[in-house]
Design a protein around this motif. Structure first.
Motif, PDB file in Angstrom:
ATOM      1  N   THR A  32       0.836  -1.198   0.000  1.00  0.00           N
ATOM      2  CA  THR A  32       0.000   0.000   0.000  1.00  0.00           C
ATOM      3  C   THR A  32       0.873   1.251   0.000  1.00  0.00           C
ATOM      4  OG1 THR A  32      -1.547  -1.284   1.320  1.00  0.00           O
ATOM      5  CG2 THR A  32      -1.991   1.056   1.139  1.00  0.00           C
ATOM      6  N   THR A  33       1.981   1.192   0.736  1.00  0.00           N
ATOM      7  CA  THR A  33       2.886   2.341   0.754  1.00  0.00           C
ATOM      8  C   THR A  33       3.431   2.622  -0.646  1.00  0.00           C
ATOM      9  OG1 THR A  33       3.512   1.699   2.978  1.00  0.00           O
ATOM     10  CG2 THR A  33       4.907   3.310   1.892  1.00  0.00           C
ATOM     11  N   VAL A  34       3.746   1.551  -1.376  1.00  0.00           N
ATOM     12  CA  VAL A  34       4.252   1.728  -2.742  1.00  0.00           C
ATOM     13  C   VAL A  34       3.207   2.445  -3.598  1.00  0.00           C
ATOM     14  CG1 VAL A  34       4.887   0.484  -4.848  1.00  0.00           C
ATOM     15  CG2 VAL A  34       5.882  -0.195  -2.662  1.00  0.00           C
ATOM     16  N   VAL A  35       1.940   2.041  -3.474  1.00  0.00           N
ATOM     17  CA  VAL A  35       0.888   2.691  -4.261  1.00  0.00           C
ATOM     18  C   VAL A  35       0.704   4.146  -3.822  1.00  0.00           C
ATOM     19  CG1 VAL A  35      -1.531   2.652  -4.929  1.00  0.00           C
ATOM     20  CG2 VAL A  35      -0.314   0.520  -4.588  1.00  0.00           C
ATOM     21  N   LEU A  36       0.728   4.362  -2.513  1.00  0.00           N
ATOM     22  CA  LEU A  36       0.572   5.729  -1.999  1.00  0.00           C
ATOM     23  C   LEU A  36       1.669   6.635  -2.547  1.00  0.00           C
ATOM     24  CD1 LEU A  36      -0.617   7.828  -0.007  1.00  0.00           C
ATOM     25  CD2 LEU A  36       0.822   6.841   1.761  1.00  0.00           C
ATOM     26  N   LEU A  37       2.895   6.141  -2.491  1.00  0.00           N
ATOM     27  CA  LEU A  37       4.024   6.928  -2.978  1.00  0.00           C
ATOM     28  C   LEU A  37       3.891   7.167  -4.479  1.00  0.00           C
ATOM     29  CD1 LEU A  37       6.737   8.207  -2.229  1.00  0.00           C
ATOM     30  CD2 LEU A  37       7.828   6.010  -2.666  1.00  0.00           C
ATOM     31  N   ALA A  38       3.572   6.096  -5.225  1.00  0.00           N
ATOM     32  CA  ALA A  38       3.424   6.230  -6.675  1.00  0.00           C
ATOM     33  C   ALA A  38       2.298   7.206  -6.992  1.00  0.00           C
ATOM     34  CB  ALA A  38       3.148   4.868  -7.301  1.00  0.00           C
ATOM     35  N   GLY A  39       1.192   7.106  -6.254  1.00  0.00           N
ATOM     36  CA  GLY A  39       0.058   7.989  -6.477  1.00  0.00           C
ATOM     37  C   GLY A  39       0.421   9.443  -6.230  1.00  0.00           C
ATOM     38  N   ALA A  40       1.144   9.694  -5.129  1.00  0.00           N
ATOM     39  CA  ALA A  40       1.524  11.064  -4.800  1.00  0.00           C
ATOM     40  C   ALA A  40       2.482  11.611  -5.850  1.00  0.00           C
ATOM     41  CB  ALA A  40       2.161  11.108  -3.414  1.00  0.00           C
ATOM     42  N   LEU A  41       3.426  10.763  -6.286  1.00  0.00           N
ATOM     43  CA  LEU A  41       4.381  11.225  -7.295  1.00  0.00           C
ATOM     44  C   LEU A  41       3.673  11.517  -8.611  1.00  0.00           C
ATOM     45  CD1 LEU A  41       7.387   8.818  -6.611  1.00  0.00           C
ATOM     46  CD2 LEU A  41       7.326  11.289  -6.221  1.00  0.00           C
ATOM     47  N   ALA A  42       2.655  10.715  -8.936  1.00  0.00           N
ATOM     48  CA  ALA A  42       1.986  10.880 -10.219  1.00  0.00           C
ATOM     49  C   ALA A  42       0.967  12.012 -10.194  1.00  0.00           C
ATOM     50  CB  ALA A  42       1.303   9.570 -10.603  1.00  0.00           C
ATOM     51  N   TYR A  43       0.201  12.116  -9.108  1.00  0.00           N
ATOM     52  CA  TYR A  43      -0.898  13.089  -9.063  1.00  0.00           C
ATOM     53  C   TYR A  43      -0.589  14.310  -8.221  1.00  0.00           C
ATOM     54  CZ  TYR A  43      -3.922   9.358 -10.899  1.00  0.00           C
ATOM     55  OH  TYR A  43      -4.493   8.381 -11.659  1.00  0.00           O
ATOM     56  N   GLY A  44       0.468  14.235  -7.416  1.00  0.00           N
ATOM     57  CA  GLY A  44       0.721  15.320  -6.474  1.00  0.00           C
ATOM     58  C   GLY A  44      -0.081  15.099  -5.203  1.00  0.00           C
ATOM     59  N   THR A  45       0.046  16.056  -4.280  1.00  0.00           N
ATOM     60  CA  THR A  45      -0.612  15.869  -2.991  1.00  0.00           C
ATOM     61  C   THR A  45      -1.778  16.836  -2.820  1.00  0.00           C
ATOM     62  OG1 THR A  45       1.069  17.310  -2.069  1.00  0.00           O
ATOM     63  CG2 THR A  45       1.412  14.958  -1.787  1.00  0.00           C
ATOM     64  N   GLY A  46      -2.447  17.116  -3.930  1.00  0.00           N
ATOM     65  CA  GLY A  46      -3.559  18.065  -3.911  1.00  0.00           C
ATOM     66  C   GLY A  46      -4.717  17.616  -3.015  1.00  0.00           C
ATOM     67  N   GLU A  47      -5.581  18.570  -2.668  1.00  0.00           N
ATOM     68  CA  GLU A  47      -6.676  18.339  -1.722  1.00  0.00           C
ATOM     69  C   GLU A  47      -7.602  17.211  -2.186  1.00  0.00           C
ATOM     70  OE1 GLU A  47      -7.579  18.599   1.734  1.00  0.00           O
ATOM     71  OE2 GLU A  47      -6.003  19.959   1.056  1.00  0.00           O
ATOM     72  N   GLU A  48      -7.828  17.133  -3.537  1.00  0.00           N
ATOM     73  CA  GLU A  48      -8.789  16.151  -4.041  1.00  0.00           C
ATOM     74  C   GLU A  48      -8.338  14.708  -3.811  1.00  0.00           C
ATOM     75  OE1 GLU A  48      -6.967  18.273  -5.614  1.00  0.00           O
ATOM     76  OE2 GLU A  48      -6.519  17.752  -7.694  1.00  0.00           O
ATOM     77  N   TYR A  49      -7.048  14.516  -3.520  1.00  0.00           N
ATOM     78  CA  TYR A  49      -6.566  13.146  -3.298  1.00  0.00           C
ATOM     79  C   TYR A  49      -6.414  12.820  -1.820  1.00  0.00           C
ATOM     80  CZ  TYR A  49      -5.637  13.451  -8.238  1.00  0.00           C
ATOM     81  OH  TYR A  49      -5.798  13.603  -9.571  1.00  0.00           O
ATOM     82  N   GLN A  50      -6.619  13.811  -0.975  1.00  0.00           N
ATOM     83  CA  GLN A  50      -6.330  13.601   0.446  1.00  0.00           C
ATOM     84  C   GLN A  50      -7.173  12.492   1.072  1.00  0.00           C
ATOM     85  OE1 GLN A  50      -3.828  14.521   2.281  1.00  0.00           O
ATOM     86  NE2 GLN A  50      -3.003  15.493   0.456  1.00  0.00           N
ATOM     87  N   GLU A  51      -8.444  12.394   0.650  1.00  0.00           N
ATOM     88  CA  GLU A  51      -9.297  11.374   1.245  1.00  0.00           C
ATOM     89  C   GLU A  51      -8.774   9.972   0.905  1.00  0.00           C
ATOM     90  OE1 GLU A  51     -11.305  11.517   3.525  1.00  0.00           O
ATOM     91  OE2 GLU A  51     -12.176   9.492   3.401  1.00  0.00           O
ATOM     92  N   ALA A  52      -8.355   9.792  -0.356  1.00  0.00           N
ATOM     93  CA  ALA A  52      -7.790   8.499  -0.768  1.00  0.00           C
ATOM     94  C   ALA A  52      -6.513   8.218   0.015  1.00  0.00           C
ATOM     95  CB  ALA A  52      -7.501   8.508  -2.260  1.00  0.00           C
ATOM     96  N   PHE A  53      -5.659   9.232   0.132  1.00  0.00           N
ATOM     97  CA  PHE A  53      -4.392   9.042   0.846  1.00  0.00           C
ATOM     98  C   PHE A  53      -4.633   8.729   2.323  1.00  0.00           C
ATOM     99  CE2 PHE A  53      -1.693  11.809  -2.259  1.00  0.00           C
ATOM    100  CZ  PHE A  53      -1.950  10.885  -3.261  1.00  0.00           C
ATOM    101  N   ARG A  54      -5.658   9.373   2.875  1.00  0.00           N
ATOM    102  CA  ARG A  54      -5.954   9.143   4.287  1.00  0.00           C
ATOM    103  C   ARG A  54      -6.336   7.669   4.508  1.00  0.00           C
ATOM    104  NH1 ARG A  54      -9.973   8.712   7.999  1.00  0.00           N
ATOM    105  NH2 ARG A  54     -11.516   8.486   6.350  1.00  0.00           N
ATOM    106  N   LEU A  55      -7.164   7.166   3.588  1.00  0.00           N
ATOM    107  CA  LEU A  55      -7.579   5.762   3.684  1.00  0.00           C
ATOM    108  C   LEU A  55      -6.383   4.825   3.590  1.00  0.00           C
ATOM    109  CD1 LEU A  55     -10.835   5.515   1.579  1.00  0.00           C
ATOM    110  CD2 LEU A  55     -10.481   4.766   3.947  1.00  0.00           C
ATOM    111  N   LEU A  56      -5.503   5.117   2.615  1.00  0.00           N
ATOM    112  CA  LEU A  56      -4.324   4.267   2.447  1.00  0.00           C
ATOM    113  C   LEU A  56      -3.459   4.312   3.705  1.00  0.00           C
ATOM    114  CD1 LEU A  56      -3.247   4.883  -1.268  1.00  0.00           C
ATOM    115  CD2 LEU A  56      -4.682   3.087  -0.313  1.00  0.00           C
ATOM    116  N   GLY A  57      -3.291   5.526   4.252  1.00  0.00           N
ATOM    117  CA  GLY A  57      -2.488   5.672   5.470  1.00  0.00           C
ATOM    118  C   GLY A  57      -3.040   4.819   6.604  1.00  0.00           C
ATOM    119  N   LEU A  58      -4.352   4.790   6.695  1.00  0.00           N
ATOM    120  CA  LEU A  58      -4.998   4.003   7.745  1.00  0.00           C
ATOM    121  C   LEU A  58      -4.726   2.508   7.552  1.00  0.00           C
ATOM    122  CD1 LEU A  58      -6.616   5.331   9.922  1.00  0.00           C
ATOM    123  CD2 LEU A  58      -8.735   4.654   8.742  1.00  0.00           C
TER     124      LEU A  58
END
Ligand code: SF4
Ligand code: SF4
Lengths: 409, 224
Positions: free
Chosen positions: A216-242
Motif C-alpha cells: 500500500t505504501t508503494v501505491v501511496l508513494l506512486a500515487g503522490a508522485l503521479a498526481y501530487g498531494t492536492g486536496e482532491e486526493y487527500q481522502e484516498a491518501f488518508r484511507l491508504l495511510g490508515l
C-alpha cells in the motif's frame, strides 16, 4: 513527459544494463562472485524475492477495497495499484534467476515439477498473479484504449460497462492469487523444520500483513508522485495511510507474539536465535521495528500527507524498514546450525557441527559454524538492477498507457 | 532391500581417514567435504571437551527416509533410489540450493565455481586429478562426475559408483578402526539390524523426524 521522468528512465535503463552485464559475468564465473557459502546458502537475492513479493500487494489492497468493499474514493489509484503489482511480482520472479546455479536448466521446472516443493507452488502462484494483474490492468484501461492505442483494444458493445463488469468479476480471483503469493512465499521458509527461525506458523500471516503495509505504501508513494498531494486526493491518501498503519501494527503484533512465546520457554534453539538476532544484528532489528512504525505513524498525519517531501520520506522510511526486515530472514536461520546436539556425557552443553564452506576464503577455516554475510558488490548491483527494472516498467507504462486518470476524481 | 549404515562410535578413533577417502574417491573439489569427523563438545578436534569425555562423530548424508531435501527439490533432482539411498541427478539439478536450507545435517555442498578453477584458487598441484575417473549412472541417472559442473549441489551417495560394482563405500573400506558397517535394514537378521537392536543404536536429531538410515552405536565413557 517531463524532464525528471525522462532522466529517471535513462538512469533506470543504465542501471539495468550494468546489472545485466554483471549477471552475465556471474553466469560465467559462478556464484563464487556472491558472498554466500555452504552454511549461508541464500542471501540478498532471496531476501529480494520476499521484498518484491511484499511490494506487489498494492494491487490486492486496491482491488479488494474498490470492488469488494466499495470504496469508490480509491478508484483513481486502481490502475496504478495493478501496475505496481505487476512490476513487483515480475521483479520477484526475475531476482530468483541470478540465485539459480544453472538457470539454463529452468525448463526442468516445467518438464519435471515436484509438486511437493513449495518452490514449485510459488512459481505457479507468482505467474498466476502476474497474469491476473496484467489482465486486470488491461480491463481497467480498456475504455481509454482509443486513438493511437486502438489496436490494443477489443471489440465490445459497451466498453465502459464491459470493463466495469469484468473488473468486478476478476477482483476475487486476483485477490486469491494475491494472498497466495505471500502465503506460499512464507511457506518456502516456514515449512523448513531444520531452521527454527523460520519454522513458525506465524510466518504466513505475518508475510500477508507486511505485504499489505509495504504494498500500500508503494501505491501511496506512486500515487503522490503521479498526481501530487492536492486536496482532491487527500481522502484516498488518508484511507491508504490508515490501511498501512493497521497492517504495520498487525505485523509487529504477529512478530512479537512469536518472539515472546519462544523466548518465554527459553529452549536452546531460541536462545541461540536470540543471541544472533539481538546480538550482532541488534541495530538492524531496532530499525526493522522502528522504521515501519514511525513511517506509518507519520503517514497518519494530515500535514505529512499534504507535503510531497514529507510523504516521500515517511514512505521511504517504511519501505527501508521492510527491506531490512526481509534481509533479516537469513542471519538467524543460517548462523544457527541445525546440526546442534548435546554431546554424550556433557549435559547442558550445546555443540554445533561445523559445515564445509565449499569455497576458498583467504584466512578463513574450511569448517565454520558462524559466518558474517555481507552481500558482495555483484549481488548489490544485480538487486539494484531489478529495482530499476520495476521503476522503468512503471514509468514507461505511465508514459505510454492510459494509467493516470486525467479528470479530477 | 533398504540400505543402512551403522557407525560404531566406540571403535572410531577420530583419525579422519574416512573423510579423506571420501574426499579423494569422490573427487570433491577444494573446501568441499561430504563427510566430516569432529569431537563433539570441543572446538578442537581430538581434544577432550572435559576430563574423561571424548568421542568422535562422523557425519555425512544420513540418507533420510523422510528426507526434507527430496521434498523441497522443485525438479525432483534429489530422489530416493530403489535401495533407499538419497541421490542427486547432476543433469537435473538447477542449483536453487533449497535443499541446503532444508537438510538439518549440513551435508549438502554447492559448486560455487568450476572445480578446475577452484583447484587453481586453492593452489592444488597443477593438472592433478584424484578420484573415480568416469561419469557414473545409477538407474539411468547421472549421479557421479569426476568434474562437477558449476552451479549444482552434491553430497554423499553411499558411493553409488562402487556399490553398483558390488564394492563397499570408500569410507567403510578406508576405516582403520573398522567402525563402519553397511547392510540391509529390511532384513532383521542382517549384521546392521542386529547391531542396531543389541547395542542401543541412535540417530542424529531424531526430533526433526527425518528418519535417518545411518545409525550410531554409543561409545563407552573413556578414561583420558
Ligand atoms: S541428511 Fe540431509 S541431504 Fe541427506 S537425506 Fe537427510 S536431509 Fe537429505
Ligand atoms: S539445488 Fe538442485 S538438488 Fe537442491 S533443491 Fe535445487 S534443484 Fe534440487
Amino acid at each position: 513527459m517531463n524532464a525528471k521522468m525522462k532522466s529517471s528512465m535513462w538512469l533506470s535503463g543504465g542501471v539495468i544494463l550494468v546489472a545485466f552485464a554483471t549477471w552475465i559475468y556471474q553466469l560465467q564465473e559462478g556464484l563464487i562472485l556472491t558472498n554466500m557459502q555452504n552454511s549461508y546458502s541464500w542471501g540478498l537475492y532471496i531476501s529480494g524475492l520476499a521484498f518484491f513479493v511484499g511490494n506487489a500487494a498494492g494491487g490486492l489492497v486496491l482491488t479488494s477495497s474498490i470492488y469488494l468493499f466499495g470504496v469508490k474514493k480509491l478508484k483513481p489509484l486502481a490502475k496504478l495499484g495493478a501496475l505496481t503489482a505487476f512490476a513487483n511480482v515480475t521483479a520477484a520472479m526475475l531476482i530468483v534467476l541470478p540465485d539459480i546455479g544453472k538457470p539454463q536448466r529452468l525448463l526442468n521446472l516445467i518438464l519435471h515439477p515436484n509438486f511437493m516443493s513449495p518452490l514449485v507452488w510459488d512459481v505457479i502462484v507468482l505467474n498466476l498473479y502476474a497474469l491476473a494483474s496484467a489482465t486486470y490492468l488491461y480491463i481497467l484501461m480498456l475504455p481509454e484504449l482509443t486513438g493511437r492505442l486502438a489496436w490494443l483494444s477489443i471489440k465490445v458493445d459497451n466498453v465502459q460497462e464491459f470493463s466495469e463488469k469484468w473488473a468486478k468479476r476478476l477482483a476475487p480471483v486476483a485477490l486469491l492469487f494475491a494472498i497466495g503469493i505471500h502465503v506460499v512465499t512464507a511457506w518456502i521458509f516456514s515449512t523448513q523444520g531444520a531452521r527454527d527461525w523460520w519454522h513458525s506458523p506465524a510466518m504466513a500471516p505475518d508475510f500477508v500483513s507486511v505485504a499489505i503495509a509495504v504494498g500500500t505504501t508503494v501505491v501511496l508513494l506512486a500515487g503522490a508522485l503521479a498526481y501530487g498531494t492536492g486536496e482532491e486526493y487527500q481522502e484516498a491518501f488518508r484511507l491508504l495511510g490508515l490501511i498501512i498503519f493497521m497492517a504495520v501494527c498487525t505485523h509487529l503484533f504477529l512478530m512479537m507474539n512469536d518472539l515472546v512465546i519462544h523466548a518465554w520457554y527459553g529452549s536452546g534453539e531460541t536462545q541461540r536465535i536470540m543471541e544472533i538476532a539481538w546480538g550482532h544484528f541488534v541495530w538492524a532489528h531496532i530499525f526493522e521495528v522502528a522504521a515501519p512504525l514511525i513511517g506509518a505513524w507519520l503517514l497518519l498525519q494530515p500535514a505529512v500527507r499534504r507535503s510531497m517531501p514529507r510523504l516521500s520520506f515517511s514512505s521511504g522510511l517504511l519501505i527501508a524498514g521492510v527491506f531490512v526486515h526481509r534481509f533479516l530472514i537469513m542471519p538467524a536461520a543460517y548462523n544457527n546450525i541445525p546440526m546442534t546436539m548435546t554431546p554424550l556425557g556433557l549435559p547442558h552443553t550445546d555443540w554445533s557441527l561445523p559445515i564445509a564452506t565449499g569455497r576458498f576464503f583467504p584466512g578463513m577455516s574450511t569448517f565454520i559454524d558462524q559466518y558474517r554475510y555481507i552481500p558482495s558488490s555483484v549481488e548489490v548491483v544485480i538487486l539494484l538492477g531489478i529495482v530499476a527494472y520495476a521503476l522503468l516498467l512503471i514509468l514507461l507504462a505511465i508514459d505510454r498507457l492510459p494509467i493516470l486518470v486525467k479528470e479530477k476524481p | 532391500m533398504k540400505m543402512g549404515m551403522v557407525i560404531d562410535l566406540e571403535k572410531c578413533i577420530g583419525c579422519r581417514s574416512c573423510m579423506v577417502a571420501c574426499k579423494q574417491h569422490n573427487a570433491q573439489p577444494p573446501q568441499t567435504w561430504w563427510n566430516r569427523v569432529f569431537t563433539p563438545g570441543s572446538h578442537r578436534h581430538l581434544t577432550p571437551p572435559a576430563k574423561g569425555v571424548e568421542f568422535f562423530l562422523p557425519v555425512h548424508c544420513q540418507h533420510c527416509e523422510n528426507a526434507p531435501c527430496e521434498k523441497v527439490c522443485p525438479v525432483g533432482a534429489t530422489y530416493h533410489a530403489e535401495d533407499g539411498a538419497v541421490l542427486i541427478d547432476y543433469e537435473r539439478c538447477i542449483g536453487c540450493r533449497y535443499c541446503m536450507s532444508a537438510c538439518p545435517y549440513g551435508v549438502r555442498q554447492f559448486n560455487w565455481e568450476d572445480p578446475e578453477k577452484a583447484h587453481v584458487r586453492s593452489e592444488y598441484q597443477e593438472k592433478y586429478h584424484y578420484g573415480y575417473p568416469e561419469d557414473h549412472r545409477h538407474e539411468g541417472r547421472l549421479v557421479y562426475m569426476p568434474l562437477r559442473p558449476k552451479g549444482i549441489v552434491e553430497k554423499c551417495t553411499f558411493c553409488a559408483q562402487y556399490r553398483d560394482k558390488g564394492e563397499l563405500p570408500a569410507c567403510v573400506r578406508g576405516c582403520p578402526g573398522k567402525a563402519r558397517f553397511v547392510g540391509d535394514l529390511d532384513d532383521p537378521n542382517s549384521e546392521v539390524s542386529v547391531m542396531i537392536k543389541q547395542r542401543n543404536a541412535f540417530t542424529l536429531l531424531p526430533e526433526k523426524g527425518t528418519k535417518p538410515t545411518v545409525f550410531y552405536l554409543p561409545p563407552k565413557a573413556k578414561e583420558v
